[in-house]
Structure formats: C-alpha cells, structure tokens
Enzyme design. Sequence first.
Site, short mmCIF file in Angstrom:
data_model
loop_
_atom_site.label_atom_id
_atom_site.label_comp_id
_atom_site.label_asym_id
_atom_site.label_seq_id
_atom_site.Cartn_x
_atom_site.Cartn_y
_atom_site.Cartn_z
CG ASP A 1 -2.17 0.75 0.75
OD1 ASP A 1 -2.48 1.64 0.30
OD2 ASP A 1 -3.26 0.40 1.55
CD GLU B 1 -6.56 5.26 2.92
OE1 GLU B 1 -5.85 4.66 3.60
OE2 GLU B 1 -6.32 5.56 1.76
#
Length: 864
Positions: A336, A536
């Site tokens: 990521d 997020e």
Amino acid sequence: MKTWRGCTGVALFIALGVAVGGCSRPSSSGAPPVAEPASTARGEVNPAVWPEVRSPIPSNAALEARISALMQAMTLEEKVGQLIQADVASVTPEDVRRYRLGSILNGGNSGPGGDDFAPARVWLAAADAYYLASVDKSSGAAAIPVLWGLDAVHGHANIIGATIFPHNIGLGATRDVDLVREIGAVTAREMRVTGQDWNFGPTLAVVRDDRWGRTYESYSEDPEIVRTFAGAMVTGLQGEPGSADFLRPPHVISTAKHFLGDGGTAEGRDQGDNRASEAELRDIHAAGYPAAIGAGVQTVMVSFSSWQGIKLTGHRGLITDVLKGRMGFDGIVVSDWNAQGQVPGCTTVSCAAAINAGLDMFMAPDSWKGLCENTLAQARSGEIPGARLDDAVRRILRVKMRAGLFEAGKPSSRPLAGRFELLGAPEHRAVARRAVRESLVLLKNAAHLLPLNPRQRVLVAGDGADDIARQSGGWTLTWQGTGTQRSQFPHAQSIYAGIREAVAAAGGVAELKVDGAYAKRPDVAIVVFGESPYAEFQGDRLDLEYSPDDKSDLVLLRKLRDAAIPVVAVFLSGRPLWVNPELNAANAFVAAWLPGSEGGGVADVLFRKSDGSMNHDFTGKLSFSWPRAPDQVSLNRGDGGSPLFAYGYGLTYADDGDLAPLDEDASRVASSRTDSRTFFAQGKPGSGWRLFAQAGSGPRIELSATQRGTGGLEVVPEDRVAQEDARNARWSGAGDVAIGIEGVEPIDLQREANGELSLAFDYRVTAAPGSAVTLGLECGVGCKGSVPITRALREAPRGEWRHMKVRLSCFQAAGSDMKRISAPFVISTAGTLGLSFANVRLETGRQDVLDCATLASAQAGAAE
C-alpha cells in the site's frame, strides 16, 4: 460466529470452482474438522492449517520460457525498475523511460498533469504517454509495458462523468452475487475508456469494529458474504479464467486487498494492530482470499496494518509461506501507499526487508526515486538475494503477459478506449440504479407509511437531499470525496432530483427546502441526512453516536414531527450508527448507505406507482449488526449481545414496521480513547487532550474556565460562530511563552504524515507578531519539530478569520517523531502577539496548504 477450520468451507469453495486440500480428519462427533495452529510465538504462522488453493490458470510453459528469455536480456537496473510503482503526481513519462519503472498509479488526490479533475481525454492521453515511454527502446533497454493502477472501488469514480456505484457496505445488503459481478464488469469497461488497466479492488476486509474509517469498503461483518462476493467481483473485473477476454478488454486486472486482517484492528484504528489468533485470522479475515485466488485474481495488496504487532508489509510467514506457498498465489504482491516506511528498520526510501518477506512491488508514490536507487544498491550487494529479485520480476512480467500488454499497443488503440460515451452510459447507470434499490434497508415503517403516494405534496429536506458528493462518500473524484462541485457529476442524479422526477411524473409536487421550511403544508416530508464524506483513517471514530455535537438533523426531524407531518428519514452513512433519537423522531427510517450517482434508485422504492400498484419493494438486509447503544462498536453476528437490529434485519412493505420508543440516553459513552483527528473543537480540547500554557521551561499550566494563562500570556474564551467556541491568546513579550494542546498518551501519526494530511486550524490575528512565531509538534521530552509561521501571521489582515494548513511531513522533516506525538499543536513566541484560534484538527486536501518549501522560503526571508 460459525467458523470454518481445516476443511471447513470445502463445499463452498468447490461450488465456486476453488480446489481446497490439506484437510484434517473429521471428528467422531460429526462436528466440522478442526486444525488448530500449532504455533505459539507472537505473529508466527503454521501454513499447514491454512486452506490450500489451486489457481484456475494452468501453468504455461511457453509463457514461462518467454519470461525467462526476457529476464536474461534485462539489466539489474531494469529488473529493479519493475519493482517500483510511482504516482503520476510525482513521476513523468521521462522518469518512466529513464528508470524503466514497472508501474504507475494515481492516488485519490492525483491526476494527470497535477489535475485530479482532468477530463477523460486527458487521462487517456496520459496513459499513452506513460506507455510509450515504457516501451521506448532507443537506449537499448527492454520494452516492457507499464501498468497503471487506481482505486476504482465503487465504479471508475476518479473520472468526471463515470458511473458511481454504492459502496461495498450497500452491496453487502443486496446479497446479490450476480449484481456484484455485473458491477465489476461495468467498472472495467469504464476504466478501459480512459486507458487504465489495473483496479485496486475489491476490498475483502471483514469488519469487526464499526469505528473503523474504512467500514464502508467492506461487504459485511460476516465472512460468508465477503467470501461469496470476492470471487464474483474479481470475475466481473477480470473475466472468466480460460475465456478469450480474460484480463483483456473489456476487462482489467483486479486486486484482492488488504492482506490480511485490516478489518479487525484494535479499537477500529486504521492501520492498527489486529490481535486475533491465527485461527480467527484464517477463519474470519482471510475468508475472501481463497475465493479470489480461485477466480484468478492477479494481484494482492498487503495491508498497512499489523498482526500481533508485526507489520504485514514485512511479514514473511503470511506473504511467502501462506499466500504464495499454501494458497498458491502466483501473481503480484504489491504494498500500500509508502507502507514500506512502517516496517521496522525501514524508511520510505529503503526497505529490503519487505522484498525479502515476499513483496514484489513497492507502491512508492513520491518516494520512488530514492527507493529505486537504494533497492538497486541492495540487489547489487546481495542484501536482496538474486533469486528473490528474479521471483518478483517474474511475477510482474507474468501478469503483464497474461494481460496481453506486450501485444496490446498504446492504451488509446485498445478496445473501448476513447469511447467516452460509455462513461455514465444509460445501461451502466441502470445497473447502478438497481444496486441502489436493492441496497436500501428499511428499519422502521410505522403504520405502513411506505410506500408513499407520488400524487402528494412532498417536502424534501436535509443537507444530503441534493448533494451528490454526500450521497457518494469517499473515493469519489478525490480521496476524501470532498472539494468537488456539482458540475463535476454531469450524469448523476441527486436523491431529491430522483424524488422530484417520480412525483412530477405522477402529477404530485416535490419541493426542496434543506431547512424544512415550507409555505404550503406538505402531505409528507422526506429528510435526507447523514455522514459527510471521508476515507481511510479520516473516518475513524471514537464511538458510534451519530452527530454528537451538531444536532441540527435531529432538530429538523422533531420540528416536522411536532407539526404532525409524517416524516421519512433517509440516512446516508458508511456504517451502522447509533441514531435512536432520529429513529424516534421519524415515522419511517431507511438506511441508504452511500448510494452513489443514482439517487433515483431511492425514489424507486419510497413511492408506489401512480396507479397505486407496487413499484419496487424493499429487499435489502443488514450485512452489519445495528447498535442499540453508542458503545456497541464491535457487535458482530454470532458474538452474542443484543443489537437494536440484528444482522439480516430488513423490513418489507408488508411487515409490521412499528417500533417502540427507543432509549435516547447517550451518557454511557465516556470514551477514554484519544481523538487522533480533532484536537480542539467547539471551544474545548478533543477527547484525551488538554489545553496548556508554559513560560520558558517552567511548569505547564492547564487552561480551564478559571485558569486563563501564565506569566506573559493571557488566554480568554471568544465567540466565533457559537458561544465561546474559540480562544484568544495575548502574548505580552515577557519572554518565550507557548500555548499548546497535549495528551496523556502519545499518538501515532506516522501514517498521517505519509501523504497529504495537514495540521489545520482557524485563526485571527488581533495584534501583529513582534518576534518570530513557531508552530510545532512535540514528541516527548526534548523531541519537537517546529516550522515558522511569522510571515503568515504578519501578512494576515487584522481581525479577519483565516485558515492555516501545514503539511505533517514538514514537522517530520523538522524533527518530530511522528510515531509518538505528545502535543500536536504548540505555538511559541518571545514577542508580542494577539492570536485567536479554533478548530484544530487534521485535514486533507491541497488547497491553501503551507508546504515545506514555502515555509523554508519564509524562514529564509525572515532571516534576511
């Protein structure tokens, strides 16, 4: 919860076309066989007890020989380049040509030419430019096409005009596997229009704590739904393995993410630590991966998070031994966003440990150049063994060849490319509208208020009624889904517009009044409200109480109820939330989740046809348990306890929809958790924080209603928007004095500093600074990073409220240890100064940011 162990789930995997082996012997009692992990060390795995999966893609000797021949001709520099993925905001086509990079991406706030709102044709032209650079052989380098990846997590929603589907939490409520497969196919087609060939989806997290800011990216708290949908979405995106168009247009490459356990971190903290046992990690959190691999998924993204204290990006046992070994995954394992920087002993520009653990590709958006250079040095020295490097390169080339990239030509020449009429095409929007209808969950329907007669006078109220960005949520044009304009949704329909269309067609009248005011009494009111967009960690919460400070939605609902107007509440949210007061105030209550661009799908279900016959009934069922209290944050199916609405709940028109009055007492929420996003709001410090003043190296004095300063500093409450919602600080110039916000325990802002997050606050200069002023982040005794803000304060108009944003990375560069921030806001000066401040928090976005270069220039100017 019913879990599968050893051989459990075999029947389901076989039904999905997934071969599973390594089963233990059935027990004599007839109970499911159990194969408990034998490992006991923290973070250690026993691969033998994980499901054994066979890929549906047979080994291809000719393809492997082709890869070997290409690799023999590649230089070490070219091999390392394949391991690097850079963001288009930080890499040019010339960089791709020079460094022979294997992949590029666009993050949520990135776009070609620095414009994340660029039109579709510009995206396609950029795809051509990067591709042509990657295959340029003028320097004698190997011509290896670049891969462009992006987060098309609910449609190709990076692009203006694209179809925007409901987020995964809504799809989970549909229970419709065929629909999910079709959504994947539509998303792939629209991606092909603009030239991208790799989607970072689906998310296969199984959420255990609804405070997590990514809850809406999960299909369900139930691993069975995640398992079922995993293969369907992968197949929709990639096509059927063995078919002529597998991985080829109109399909794209898919990603199963985030491996592993990101939905089970402690306290629902994004990028936190999952402390589950290996059996729970396997049975719950890994549920979707065998199905995804069985459907032929070509890439897996490793999670930012940790398992039992060990960062997944550096976890050899799970990446190499389980995913690649036991599960037989032969594609690309990608990290990521700059996640390598969180692995112990690593930085964002140097992390041999991640490659050696099994990672194949670094997502290194802005760190790519330094990472490329250091990885090359580590490959030359042998710190990264040659065999491990070659394995990573082989996997990357395997996926590129399977996808036909070497023969495909430039993106604009491929099927569907440039067919911009497909973005938001009517047939695509019809799929999205169906998804909206099927995802709606009816929680209350007192006296069978729904379905409504469309021939009535309908008042539509609430700040979500005519706001497409609000109904679409995060990952929509921008990372957080904020900062957009209505004109950037040319094909979309708001919920109000859908209601107006349905009512007008039947001869009724629909009027939009956000505040609920009306000149002529309506027959019914529909109030659309809910969470503002987030993505997020920006969406992490302390509890599940909806709108604990701003009660305007509740006031609106009660005002209409008290006027004896029937009220339908349409609630927009990325997770179940405690809304007992709002449920009490409404006659009917619909959980609409984040429906996306097709607001008309809501009207399809709220109203019957003009002739009185059925239009579309409610079919959605909760895929997440709904909390009875604000602190029921991790109540999941089978865990016991008493949710307000259990997993699987969902009314139809025919059901008795009456609901007894609910408890509205939220006093049991006394969270001791430190708020890592908001540090000062509504005139008081956030949860876990206190406001202090300090003269020199003297003691810190907590500022309260009675204590308003220390030597050289006076601090008084001030009204900005509401009563005493700000503070005014006045420095007398009697020496170095600071005002700041500190916590009992430090917080970790390492992830927040890894990107575009800024420390932000509203301020008003009431007296110009007489000396240098700094803004700092402290990280314990003797640890601090400060930046100069003197020029900004001197140039600010006196008495005018303004907004300041400073990149967290600037404080990190100045010396702050972002893993242990003890005081996230400290303003210091030895001179005179009058400064009011309010709303101290973390904030995303590029607008009005004081970046590091600007601050350094200001400091140099001040020194001169």
